[in-house]
Design an enzyme around this catalytic site. Structure first.
Site, PDB file in Angstrom:
ATOM      1  NE  ARG A 149      -3.851  -1.923   2.630  1.00  0.00           N
ATOM      2  CZ  ARG A 149      -3.658  -3.018   3.351  1.00  0.00           C
ATOM      3  NH1 ARG A 149      -2.503  -3.194   3.975  1.00  0.00           N
ATOM      4  NH2 ARG A 149      -4.598  -3.948   3.459  1.00  0.00           N
ATOM      5  NE  ARG A 230       7.728  -2.726  11.438  1.00  0.00           N
ATOM      6  CZ  ARG A 230       6.674  -1.996  11.110  1.00  0.00           C
ATOM      7  NH1 ARG A 230       6.866  -0.754  10.656  1.00  0.00           N
ATOM      8  NH2 ARG A 230       5.452  -2.479  11.220  1.00  0.00           N
ATOM      9  CD  GLU A 259      12.344   3.707  16.310  1.00  0.00           C
ATOM     10  OE1 GLU A 259      11.211   3.680  16.849  1.00  0.00           O
ATOM     11  OE2 GLU A 259      12.505   3.695  15.088  1.00  0.00           O
ATOM     12  CG  HIS A 277       8.791   5.427  14.546  1.00  0.00           C
ATOM     13  ND1 HIS A 277       9.200   4.195  14.987  1.00  0.00           N
ATOM     14  CD2 HIS A 277       7.799   5.188  13.651  1.00  0.00           C
ATOM     15  CE1 HIS A 277       8.483   3.247  14.397  1.00  0.00           C
ATOM     16  NE2 HIS A 277       7.623   3.836  13.578  1.00  0.00           N
ATOM     17  CB  ILE A 278       7.028  11.788  13.291  1.00  0.00           C
ATOM     18  CG1 ILE A 278       8.052  12.340  12.282  1.00  0.00           C
ATOM     19  CG2 ILE A 278       7.501  11.972  14.724  1.00  0.00           C
ATOM     20  CD1 ILE A 278       8.251  13.845  12.358  1.00  0.00           C
ATOM     21  CB  ALA A 280       2.091   6.647  10.941  1.00  0.00           C
TER      22      ALA A 280
END
Length: 531
Positions: A149, A230, A259, A277-278, A280
């Site tokens: 996707r 990842r 992290e 890790h932003i 989303a």
């Protein structure tokens, strides 16, 4: 009906459920004992990543029928315990696809135009136009590794920048990519062509550490690496070396191996744009993921419709018990062909014989697809969503039944059609509930579907078995079972191996062992298969 929302979700998610006349309890993530108290009379639970749904929590919720994860991963839910209690587990895949794809674009732009460095210099009172000359995305080639996707959303946006897009994904049909104007290529071809490489893969045994020194050495000079997937897909030491040597021109990283404390030697390099890790984390994505989770819960509890289930098929308990050994068989056959395939699959054919020719085979088809996808999609494919995953990837599934006797009470025949040819495996269940491979391609073999297998194809000459045994012996590997059969094109051998002197089903077979076997003159191919 009572629904507990254990982590913060947008108000629209709770409103959607209250519109059904249900009681909705909203609580911040907290101690498990208070959650257990809230769940004592609840039929639905919605969580994000903070709340852990353990076996103990599930045991304290006797009326619970469904758990929904407002997000994709369900690592915080004990799937085995949920399945054992008959609790359906749902997730919300795809809700964050646009946000992640847009963030990948942002990282590409930030790298090409030195946005972070320019901003830092301006804040320090430095005006340095000459030192910040950038480049255009137009005319560059983007390599997308993983064309699910998010990869497809990124390709759509790259096209708007007039970029050429190539993609690597061994489990996507060519037509799916062609519809987006994207060429599917091998990983080596992608490395040789791409100015930018963006990673969109799950973390699996075969993808962890994919971007290592050898990978970067195959890339074009000054390649830029983007990772919003990842952290463990990238060997960070190798990437740091590549950036320092100039082989890698830059990296846009949103995920890291450690992290929230990534390696400062990497993130501190001027050629790196790093974000915590932003990808989303947008208002739209979080709104959508909450509404998707709530909608799935509402549909299941009010109408019985199951969307985005990750753990449990809708099959009567007595049918599950009858089919369970064959489910393991189908998954094992799919896993074998998935690991042996060298071409791009476009069709999966399943044929059921004997007792399996009657009744529902939905679990069997799903299990075969789960086995086929396991080594590239991780947990994305399950019994209940495997057909959807196959359809999304342009993989046609054809089922047929035959009452023709085949010397077994029930037999499954699985064919994988790829652009490089066909692979064919058949299996049956032996007493007591032991799934076994009984045919590979046109050759009859018999070996239990368990542990680590080495599959060889060779010319039918004397001494081949002895040479293989000697090679494995030198590496302290036992042969637990050896099945050898002859066909029109030569012989096929399936060797079940274990470590020595302590047998173990998960024995590791290094590339050195396989290379030695392949150097035997009569061997045409050798591959490791893990069941």
């Amino acid at each position: 009906m009572k629904i507990v929302i254990a982590d913060q979700l947008p108000a629209s998610a709770a409103d959607l459920l209250r519109a059904e006349g249900w009681t909705v309890t909203e609580r911040a993530a907290g101690p498990a004992d208070t959650l257990a108290a809230d769940l004592a009379d609840a039929e639905g639970l919605i969580v994000r990543s903070a709340t852990r749904v353990t076996a103990e929590v599930l045991a304290a919720a006797p009326r619970l029928r469904v758990v929904a994860r407002a997000g994709t991963g369900v690592d915080n839910v004990d799937l085995e315990a949920a399945s054992a209690r008959g609790v359906l587990v749902l997730n919300a895949p795809g809700a964050t696809s646009v946000s992640v794809a847009e963030h990948a674009c942002a990282l590409m732009l930030a790298l090409t135009r030195s946005v972070a460095r320019a901003d830092a210099q301006m804040k320090a009172g430095v005006w340095d136009k000459a030192g910040l000359r950038g480049a255009e995305l137009k005319g560059k080639t983007l390599g997308v590794v993983g064309f699910g996707r998010i990869g497809r959303e990124l390709a759509r946006r790259a096209a708007a920048f007039d970029m050429s897009v190539v993609a690597y994904d061994p489990f996507i049909a060519e037509q799916v990519a062609a519809d987006l104007g994207v060429e599917l290529v091998t990983l080596d071809e992608l490395c040789a062509q791409a100015d930018f490489i963006s990673l969109h893969l799950p973390s699996t045994e075969t993808t962890r550490g994919l971007v290592d020194r050898a990978f970067l050495a195959r890339c074009r000079p000054k390649v830029r690496i983007i990772n919003t997937a990842r952290g463990d897909l990238v060997d960070e030491a190798a990437l740091t070396e590549g950036l320092s040597s100039g082989q890698v021109g830059g990296a846009g990283l949103d995920v890291f191996r450690n992290e929230p404390s990534p390696d400062a030697a990497l993130t501190g390099l001027p050629q790196v744009v790093a974000t915590p890790h932003i990808a989303a984390s947008t208002a739209e994505a979080q709104e959508l993921v909450g509404v998707d989770a709530a909608t799935s819960v509402r549909e299941f509890l009010s109408t019985g419709i199951v969307r985005n289930a990750v753990n449990y098929p809708s099959v009567a308990p007595e049918e599950v018990k009858r089919l369970q050994p064959y489910v393991r068989l189908a998954e094992g056959l799919g896993g074998i062909l998935g690991q042996l395939a060298r071409g791009r699959p476009h069709t999966v054919g399943l044929r059921y014989y004997g007792a399996l020719a009657d009744g529902s085979t939905e679990m069997l088809a799903g299990a075969a697809l789960v086995g086929l996808f396991r080594h590239v999609l991780s947990s994305e494919a399950t019994l209940v969503n495997a057909r959807t995953v196959a359809a999304q990837r342009g993989l046609e599934v054809i089922e047929s039944r035959s009452s023709r006797p085949r010397n077994f009470t029930g037999l499954i025949s699985l064919k994988l059609h790829t652009n490089a040819g066909e692979l064919w495996a058949e299996g049956a269940v032996f007493e007591p509930d032991s799934p076994r491979l009984v045919r590979l391609d046109d050759v009859e073999v018999e070996v239990p579907l368990e542990g680590t297998l080495i599959v060889i194809r060779n010319q039918d000459r004397p001494g081949v078995i002895g040479e293989i045994g000697s090679i494995l012996g030198r590496h302290d590997i036992n042969i637990a079972a050896f099945a050898l059969g002859r066909g029109a094109a030569g012989a096929v051998g399936v060797i079940r191996v274990e470590s020595h002197p302590s047998p173990a089903q998960d024995v590791e077979i290094g590339s050195t062992v396989i290379e030695e076997i392949q150097r035997v003159p009569a061997i045409s191919s050798a591959a490791v298969v893990r069941c």
